[in-house]
Design a protein around this motif. Structure first.
Motif, PDB file in Angstrom:
ATOM      1  N   GLU A 360       0.837  -1.203   0.000  1.00  0.00           N
ATOM      2  CA  GLU A 360       0.000   0.000   0.000  1.00  0.00           C
ATOM      3  C   GLU A 360       0.870   1.250   0.000  1.00  0.00           C
ATOM      4  OE1 GLU A 360      -2.923   0.517   3.143  1.00  0.00           O
ATOM      5  OE2 GLU A 360      -3.883  -1.351   2.515  1.00  0.00           O
ATOM      6  N   GLN A 361       1.899   1.212   0.852  1.00  0.00           N
ATOM      7  CA  GLN A 361       2.796   2.360   0.980  1.00  0.00           C
ATOM      8  C   GLN A 361       3.482   2.646  -0.359  1.00  0.00           C
ATOM      9  OE1 GLN A 361       2.847   4.289   3.727  1.00  0.00           O
ATOM     10  NE2 GLN A 361       4.064   5.653   2.440  1.00  0.00           N
ATOM     11  N   LYS A 362       3.870   1.557  -1.043  1.00  0.00           N
ATOM     12  CA  LYS A 362       4.536   1.695  -2.335  1.00  0.00           C
ATOM     13  C   LYS A 362       3.610   2.403  -3.331  1.00  0.00           C
ATOM     14  CE  LYS A 362       7.936  -1.440  -4.194  1.00  0.00           C
ATOM     15  NZ  LYS A 362       8.154  -2.877  -4.334  1.00  0.00           N
ATOM     16  N   GLU A 363       2.318   1.970  -3.301  1.00  0.00           N
ATOM     17  CA  GLU A 363       1.343   2.583  -4.207  1.00  0.00           C
ATOM     18  C   GLU A 363       1.202   4.066  -3.913  1.00  0.00           C
ATOM     19  OE1 GLU A 363      -2.362   0.411  -4.118  1.00  0.00           O
ATOM     20  OE2 GLU A 363      -1.355  -1.400  -4.865  1.00  0.00           O
ATOM     21  N   VAL A 364       1.170   4.405  -2.606  1.00  0.00           N
ATOM     22  CA  VAL A 364       1.052   5.813  -2.231  1.00  0.00           C
ATOM     23  C   VAL A 364       2.279   6.572  -2.732  1.00  0.00           C
ATOM     24  CG1 VAL A 364       0.982   7.412  -0.254  1.00  0.00           C
ATOM     25  CG2 VAL A 364      -0.386   5.318  -0.204  1.00  0.00           C
ATOM     26  N   ASP A 365       3.491   5.986  -2.510  1.00  0.00           N
ATOM     27  CA  ASP A 365       4.749   6.644  -2.906  1.00  0.00           C
ATOM     28  C   ASP A 365       4.815   6.871  -4.411  1.00  0.00           C
ATOM     29  OD1 ASP A 365       5.408   6.644  -0.300  1.00  0.00           O
ATOM     30  OD2 ASP A 365       6.816   4.959  -0.408  1.00  0.00           O
ATOM     31  N   ASN A 366       4.264   5.889  -5.163  1.00  0.00           N
ATOM     32  CA  ASN A 366       4.306   6.001  -6.625  1.00  0.00           C
ATOM     33  C   ASN A 366       3.183   6.879  -7.163  1.00  0.00           C
ATOM     34  OD1 ASN A 366       6.464   4.284  -6.637  1.00  0.00           O
ATOM     35  ND2 ASN A 366       5.256   2.453  -7.075  1.00  0.00           N
ATOM     36  N   GLY A 367       2.377   7.433  -6.211  1.00  0.00           N
ATOM     37  CA  GLY A 367       1.274   8.319  -6.620  1.00  0.00           C
ATOM     38  C   GLY A 367       0.152   7.501  -7.210  1.00  0.00           C
TER      39      GLY A 367
END
Ligand SMILES: Cc1ncc(C[n+]2csc(CCOP(=O)(O)OP(=O)(O)O)c2C)c(N)n1
Ligand SMILES: [Mg+2]
Length: 367
Positions: A360-367
Motif C-alpha cells: 500500500e505504501q509503495k502505491e502511495v509513494d508512486n502516486g
C-alpha cells in the motif's frame, strides 16, 4: 391417597402506564421531578441519534460492527435510571444507552467498535462490568455480584440485562436459581425485543411469557410495556427497593422491539415482514414520551428542534475526538496483547499484514 392441588400463590402482572398515544394512567403515573423527566428524554433522543450515527459510521467503513438499540431506549433507560451510582450494572451487548447513562463516554463506543481495546475499559469508580458477547454468560456474573453484596451486607443492588434468546441458556436458569436460594439483591432485566437474530420469540420458548420463568425459582416476575419508560421505571423502582431492603431478586420482562438490525452483519428483511416493523414503529418509545412531556407543558416542538441540533453537535464532536484517537495507530498493534508467544497461524497473518502495508505504501509513494 387422593391427588390434591398444591397451592402456589403465583401470578404474573403486566404493567403499562403510558398508552400507545402517550396518554398517561394518572393512578399509576410515577411522581418524578420535571428535570429528571427531561433528562431521561434528552438521553433517549441522544441514544437514538448516536445509534443512527454508529450505523452510518459502520456503513462508511469507519468502525467494524455495532449492535443497534433502536426501539429499546425506554426499555433499558427506564430500568438503569433507578440505580444509584454505587450499585452494579451488568450489561449484555445491546445496552449502549444504559452504559452511557452510567457514565461511559460516547467516544468509548466508537473506539470499541472500531477495534480499539481502550474503548472496552470501564473507568475507575463506575460499578459496571464490560459488555458480554457470549449470550447469557453475564447473568451468572450478576448473580455472583449479588451474592457478594449480600455476604458483605452492603446497601447495593445489581441489575443485569439480557435478551429473550438468553432465557434459553442454562446460564440464565442457574443464575436465577442461585439468586433465589441466596435471596441476593439482583434485578434481572430481560429485554424481550421479539428476536434472537432470526429466531422469533414464538419459537424461543413455549411459555406464554418470559416473566413467568421467575416463578419456578420463587422470584417475583413482572412483564412491562418496554416501550413505556414510565412503566419500566415503576417496575424497576419496585424491584430495586425490594432488593435493597432485603427482599431478594426480581425478574422484569420488558416487552419491546428491535426496530433495526441484529448487528451490522444482519439483514432482517430476509426473515421478518415490513408490516411487523411498521406496527412497532407506531409504539415508538420516544415519540410516545414526547407526547406525554408536551401534555405536561415540559416540552415544545421548538424545544425538541433545539435539542436535536444540540445533540447533533455533541455527537459530531465525539466522532471527531474518537477518530483523532484512532489515527496513526500501527495496525500491527492488534497482534500485541493476546499471546506472549504468537502461534504460527498469527505469525503468518502478521507477516501478510506487513507485506500488504508495504505494498500500500509503495502505491502511495508512486502516486
Ligand atoms: C453462547 C452464544 N451463542 C451464540 C451466540 C451468537 N449470538 C449472538 S447474539 C445472539 C442472539 C441473542 O438474542 P437475544 O438474547 O434475544 O438478544 P438480542 O440480540 O435480541 O439483544 C446469538 C445467538 C453468542 N454470542 N453466544
Ligand atoms: Mg432478542
Amino acid at each position: 391417597m387422593p391427588r390434591k392441588e398444591i397451592e402456589l400463590p403465583y401470578s404474573t402482572e403486566y404493567l403499562a402506564i403510558l398508552d400507545q398515544n402517550g396518554v398517561v394512567d394518572k393512578e399509576l403515573e410515577p411522581d418524578l421531578p420535571d428535570e429528571f423527566l427531561l433528562k431521561l428524554h434528552r438521553a433517549m433522543l441522544l441514544g437514538r441519534r448516536f445509534d443512527e450515527r454508529m450505523l452510518n459510521l459502520q456503513r462508511q467503513g469507519r468502525i467494524g460492527t455495532f449492535a443497534p438499540i433502536k426501539g429499546q431506549e425506554a426499555s433499558q433507560l427506564g430500568a438503569v435510571a433507578v440505580l444509584e451510582p454505587s450499585d452494579w450494572m451488568v450489561p449484555a451487548f445491546r445496552e449502549t444507552l444504559a452504559e452511557y447513562w452510567r457514565g461511559k463516554p460516547l467516544e468509548s463506543f466508537i473506539l470499541y467498535y472500531g477495534g480499539y481495546d481502550e474503548g472496552g475499559l470501564v473507568e475507575e469508580g463506575r460499578n459496571d462490568l464490560p459488555i458480554s458477547i457470549p449470550v447469557g454468560s453475564q447473568i451468572l456474573h450478576a448473580a455472583g455480584i449479588g451474592m457478594a453484596i449480600k455476604y458483605r451486607k452492603e446497601p447495593q443492588v445489581v441489575m443485569t440485562f439480557f435478551g429473550d434468546g438468553a432465557t434459553s441458556e442454562g446460564d440464565f436458569h442457574e443464575a436465577m436459581n442461585f439468586a433465589g436460594v441466596y435471596q441476593a439483591p439482583v434485578i434481572f432485566v430481560c429485554q424481550n425485543n421479539q428476536w434472537a437474530i432470526s429466531l422469533p420469540r414464538a419459537k424461543q420458548t413455549h411459555s406464554k411469557t418470559l416473566a413467568q420463568k421467575a416463578l419456578a425459582h420463587d422470584i417475583p416476575g413482572i412483564q412491562v410495556d418496554g416501550n413505556d419508560i414510565l412503566a419500566v421505571y415503576a417496575a424497576a423502582k419496585e424491584a430495586v427497593d425490594r432488593a435493597r431492603s432485603g427482599g431478594g431478586p426480581t425478574m422484569i420482562e420488558s416487552v419491546t422491539y428491535r426496530m433495526s438490525l441484529h448487528t451490522t452483519a444482519d439483514d432482517p428483511k430476509k426473515y421478518r415482514s415490513e408490516d411487523e416493523v411498521k406496527k412497532w414503529e407506531e409504539k415508538d418509545p420516544i415519540s410516545r414520551f414526547q407526547i406525554y412531556l408536551k401534555e405536561k407543558g415540559l416540552l415544545t416542538d421548538e424545544g425538541i428542534n433545539n435539542l436535536e441540533a444540540e445533540i447533533e453537535n455533541e455527537i459530531q464532536e465525539v466522532v471527531n475526538t474518537a477518530e483523532k484517537r484512532m489515527e496513526n495507530v500501527d495496525p500491527q498493534h492488534i497482534f500485541n496483547h493476546i499471546f506472549a508467544d504468537l502461534p504460527p497461524s498469527l505469525i503468518q497473518q502478521r507477516e501478510e499484514l506487513i507485506r500488504n502495508l508495504a505494498l500500500e505504501q509503495k502505491e502511495v509513494d508512486n502516486g
